[in-house]
Design an enzyme around this catalytic site. Sequence first.
Site, short mmCIF file in Angstrom:
data_model
loop_
_atom_site.label_atom_id
_atom_site.label_comp_id
_atom_site.label_asym_id
_atom_site.label_seq_id
_atom_site.Cartn_x
_atom_site.Cartn_y
_atom_site.Cartn_z
N GLN A 62 -8.86 0.43 10.21
CA GLN A 62 -8.75 0.43 8.74
C GLN A 62 -7.31 0.28 8.27
OE1 GLN A 62 -11.86 3.58 7.16
NE2 GLN A 62 -11.37 4.00 9.28
N ASP B 185 -4.93 5.92 2.02
CA ASP B 185 -5.70 7.03 1.45
C ASP B 185 -5.71 7.03 -0.09
OD1 ASP B 185 -5.83 7.76 4.11
OD2 ASP B 185 -4.26 9.29 3.96
N GLU C 54 -13.66 11.26 6.65
CA GLU C 54 -13.26 12.09 7.80
C GLU C 54 -12.98 13.53 7.39
OE1 GLU C 54 -9.64 10.59 9.54
OE2 GLU C 54 -8.57 10.58 7.64
N HIS D 10 -7.96 11.00 5.16
CA HIS D 10 -7.36 12.33 5.30
C HIS D 10 -8.12 13.32 4.45
CE1 HIS D 10 -3.57 14.98 5.71
NE2 HIS D 10 -4.31 15.03 6.81
N GLY E 4 3.81 13.04 2.71
CA GLY E 4 4.86 13.76 3.44
C GLY E 4 6.20 13.09 3.25
N MET F 200 -11.70 6.73 7.06
CA MET F 200 -10.45 7.52 6.99
C MET F 200 -10.19 7.97 5.55
SD MET F 200 -7.52 6.02 9.46
CE MET F 200 -7.40 6.54 11.15
O1 F6P Z 1 -2.66 8.72 6.04
C1 F6P Z 1 -3.22 7.60 6.65
C2 F6P Z 1 -4.16 8.01 7.74
O2 F6P Z 1 -4.67 6.83 8.34
C3 F6P Z 1 -5.29 8.94 7.33
O3 F6P Z 1 -6.34 8.26 6.68
C4 F6P Z 1 -5.66 9.55 8.64
O4 F6P Z 1 -6.23 10.83 8.45
C5 F6P Z 1 -4.33 9.67 9.34
O5 F6P Z 1 -3.48 8.72 8.74
C6 F6P Z 1 -4.39 9.40 10.81
O6 F6P Z 1 -3.15 9.71 11.33
P1 F6P Z 1 -2.61 9.24 12.74
O7 F6P Z 1 -2.42 7.76 12.70
O8 F6P Z 1 -1.34 9.98 12.91
O9 F6P Z 1 -3.67 9.62 13.73
#
Ligand code: F6P
Length: 357
Positions: free
Chosen positions: A283, A136, A231, A180, A113, A178
Amino acid sequence: MKRIGMLTSGGDCQALNAAMRGVAKTLFNAKEDVEIYGFLNGYQGLIYGKFRLLTYADFSGILTKGGTFLGSSRTPFKTIQDPDENGLDKVAAMKQNYFKLQLDCLVILGGNGTHKTANLLREQGLNVVTLPKTIDNDLWGTDMTFGFQSAVDIATDAIDCIHTTAASHGRVFIVEVMGHKVGFLTLNAGMAGGADIILIPEIPYDIDKIVEKIKERHDRGSAFTILAVAEGAISKKDAKLSKKEYRKKLENYKYPSVSYEIAEDIKKKSGLDVRVTVPGHTQRGGSPCPYDRVFASRLGSEAGKLILKGEYGFMVGYKNREIVKVPLEDVAGKLKMVDPKSSIVKEAKMLGISFGD
Ligand code: F6P
């Protein structure tokens, strides 16, 4: 004199501080005079003019520290061009603050992003150099992002810990990793932790194949099974749904995450005891591993070099073991995913790991 703005945006990860230190040390060690302004909490700092002039001391003693000393926040790209709640044009505000400080360049550390917004700022005429951060490892244009290796270490550690208790109790254990929408973290931690089943978004699973694998292990005398589940893992059935249908399913979803749905399905189909462990944000936390300290320092240093040469509009990435500069317009908006036909997946399968496909 060079005047640089710096910010970290999106979810944090290990080695953000190491990367910023890499940029700053390279700039401070150059002959040219340099001023570095740190914007606080990501793009929010740039939008609302929250910044401070950083000194050499700010970058001292941070190589090993997790998180980001500038703070971070999520500022979604899809609403970046909408006015804020007070009618402020956020993009115009960022440009204004950039020009008010007479910056030569912005150094932006972030993931997917963040890169879309960085590219938008480039299109708006700002000089930008970016660095690829995320656990990720899903950024297009670089084989590796910093933070990834540290997260692999932590997720592996979680699987290792589960291994001993799973073996003692003869249970099925799911460790949710994790990542994403991509499976790099799960694939690597799963292989490193000796998981028997690895489920990643890029390879939709069939629950019957999972149960088959667990039974096969039982028949061979292994009472326990470890699943590393991303996830973002998705069943073959759900993968066939349209985006709208899938969103609807999630609206009425009764599980905290996909691992709990998989656990219930395994229990129903096999009668076995299944436990779920979610290491979650651990993580992303703690000190960067040595690999990430070196890697982020190198990328940071190369970013410093680009700035000194006045070469802007690039992400500093890593391709085929070389540090490279990748045009921002090529990076923005693209997702790097695990190729189900890649050699690492094939090798994992040859090792007997099931992907539930
Ligand atoms: O992009 C990094 C990450 O840790 C992903 O692995 C996970 O899906 C997301 O961010 C979690 O986001 P947040 O910290 O906003 O809950």
